[in-house]
Scaffold this active site. Structure first.
Site, mmCIF file in Angstrom:
data_model
loop_
_atom_site.group_PDB
_atom_site.id
_atom_site.type_symbol
_atom_site.label_atom_id
_atom_site.label_comp_id
_atom_site.label_asym_id
_atom_site.label_seq_id
_atom_site.Cartn_x
_atom_site.Cartn_y
_atom_site.Cartn_z
ATOM 1 N N CYS A 310 0.963 -1.246 0.351
ATOM 2 C CA CYS A 310 0.262 -0.134 -0.056
ATOM 3 C C CYS A 310 0.506 0.908 -0.450
ATOM 4 O O CYS A 310 0.394 1.925 -0.851
ATOM 5 C CB CYS A 310 -0.947 0.598 1.455
ATOM 6 S SG CYS A 310 -0.519 0.223 3.123
ATOM 7 N N HIS A 358 -2.450 1.142 7.001
ATOM 8 C CA HIS A 358 -2.791 0.973 5.447
ATOM 9 C C HIS A 358 -2.948 2.063 4.760
ATOM 10 O O HIS A 358 -3.808 3.315 6.121
ATOM 11 C CB HIS A 358 -3.983 0.179 5.042
ATOM 12 C CG HIS A 358 -4.249 0.111 3.557
ATOM 13 N ND1 HIS A 358 -3.457 -0.923 2.550
ATOM 14 C CD2 HIS A 358 -6.062 0.111 2.508
ATOM 15 C CE1 HIS A 358 -4.257 -0.920 1.529
ATOM 16 N NE2 HIS A 358 -5.403 -0.441 2.163
ATOM 17 N N HIS A 370 -5.672 1.586 -4.169
ATOM 18 C CA HIS A 370 -4.679 1.000 -3.581
ATOM 19 C C HIS A 370 -4.317 -0.085 -3.418
ATOM 20 O O HIS A 370 -4.823 -0.937 -4.503
ATOM 21 C CB HIS A 370 -5.726 1.078 -1.559
ATOM 22 C CG HIS A 370 -6.876 0.081 -2.137
ATOM 23 N ND1 HIS A 370 -7.177 -0.063 -0.516
ATOM 24 C CD2 HIS A 370 -7.731 -0.091 -2.739
ATOM 25 C CE1 HIS A 370 -8.332 -1.044 -0.401
ATOM 26 N NE2 HIS A 370 -8.118 -0.682 -1.922
#
Length: 398
Positions: A310, A358, A370
């Protein structure tokens, strides 16, 4: 006279008779045993919802461990460079120390040949602490200016070399600790992912189908929330546009026929839009880069070009726009200005969970690009994919 009473049935026949009470008891026992046998496995087996929650938690923990791995890897790389630099410096200083020692040796040889002050100079050269001898005025008085410079240089080089050697030793110890942290983080990620895969592999086809239905329902709810945010942001933009137009009309009305004043107003309007245009251009480049990565696999610790995690994706996207971001999420979260979710603009970074494990790149209308988790691919998705409460903050890098 013979009796007309019927004879009693033999014992063997009596043994073969089962009364209704006995039969009922036997059937009841069989039923209970059957129920017990069937109930034991199902009682121990977790529900599908529990499995889903456990898997989600494991992926989240793996994501957190991945960021720790990334941080440890970055620290290890920097520390290794520092150690290499220090070792090179030590080698160079050692050479200078040897050169200074050779020069002192030449002075000692010359004094030996001339018979002047041989013991003192030779002792100075071989001593562990030459400074002790510098305090003796008798010896210092015998040294020429060039000799004095050579001695000073020798002592300086010796001191600096020892200092750099200590620094190199400490840096090597830090490097070892960083490598241990790296190994621990890597092991943690692998264990979490292995457990998640094992749980998923134990699901039946029917359970997998139900799990997919649950996931679809979550996605629909996330899409609904994204649409609500898009509508809210559109209303805000419209209100802001009307406010600017009204301000412009009032400015024109107040300026009257003054051409200079009108020209100034035009210049101000142009100037105020320049920063936004610059930021928008960078954000557009970052988003364009991220879109080009859609479909590439998530791989923990990866920074491209074939796969990403990420924070690796967001870092690479903004790098394409000429903006340098830190490597890990909990450093990226401090690399810009924090704004509310309702004020999010394309290019902003959206961070998730309390441990900031994240991050995604906001593209507008409540959506982001993402790299979600292991086994998934870079994709476009609602920022509410894991519920509104999972959003930690929104940060504008540029």
């Amino acid at each position: 006279m013979a009796s007309h009473r019927k004879s009693r049935p033999t014992g063997t026949r009596v043994a073969g008779i089962r009364t209704p009470a006995l039969a009922t008891a036997a059937l009841t026992s069989v039923a209970l045993l059957s129920q017990t046998a069937n109930a034991t496995p199902s009682d121990d087996r977790p529900t599908l919802e529990e499995v889903e929650k456990k898997v989600d938690d494991l992926y989240r923990q793996a994501g957190s461990a991945t960021e720790k791995y990334n941080a440890a890897k970055e620290k290890t790389t920097k520390q290794r460079k520092k150690v290499d630099t220090l070792l090179d410096d030590v080698a160079q200083r050692t050479q200078k120390l040897n050169d200074a020692r050779e020069e002192l040796g030449s002075f000692a040889s010359a004094q030996y040949r001339t018979g002047a002050s041989v013991p003192e100079t030779a002792t100075l050269l071989l001593a562990d602490s030459p400074q002790d001898y510098f305090d003796q005025n008798q010896l210092m008085n015998r040294l020429t200016g060039r000799q004095k410079t050579a001695v000073d240089d020798y002592v300086t080089q010796q001191s600096e070399t020892m200092k750099k050697r200590r620094e190199a030793t400490e840096s090597l110890e830090t490097l070892t600790d960083s490598q241990k942290d790296l190994k621990t983080a890597k092991s943690t990620v692998q264990k979490k992912l292995a457990t998640a895969r094992e749980l998923l592999s134990e699901l039946t086809a029917e359970e997998k189908a139900r799990l997919a239905a649950i996931e679809k329902k979550k996605q629909q709810e996330a899409a609904r929330k994204a649409a609500e945010l898009a509508k809210q942001q559109a209303a805000q933009e419209e209100a802001e546009r009307e406010r600017r137009e009204e301000a412009a009309r009032q400015q024109e009305s107040g300026s009257g026929s003054s051409g200079t004043s009108g020209g100034t107003g035009s210049s101000d309007s142009s100037g105020s839009s320049t920063p936004g245009t610059s930021t928008g251009t960078k954000a557009d480049k970052a988003i364009a880069f991220a879109r080009a990565q859609i479909g590439k696999p998530y791989v923990w610790g990866a920074t491209g070009p074939d796969s990403y995690d990420c924070s690796g994706l967001t870092q690479a996207a903004w790098k394409a726009a000429g903006v340098t971001l830190p490597r890990v999420t909990y450093d990226q979260v401090n690399a810009g200005t924090t704004v509310s979710v309702s004020q999010a603009q394309p290019g902003d970074l959206v961070f998730f969970y309390d441990d900031i494990s994240h991050v995604g790149l906001y593209i507008g209308d409540g959506m982001m690009i993402h790299a979600p988790k292991p086994g998934a691919y870079v994709r476009e998705e609602s920022i509410f994919y894991d519920g509104e409460s999972s959003i930690y903050s929104v940060v504008r890098p540029a």
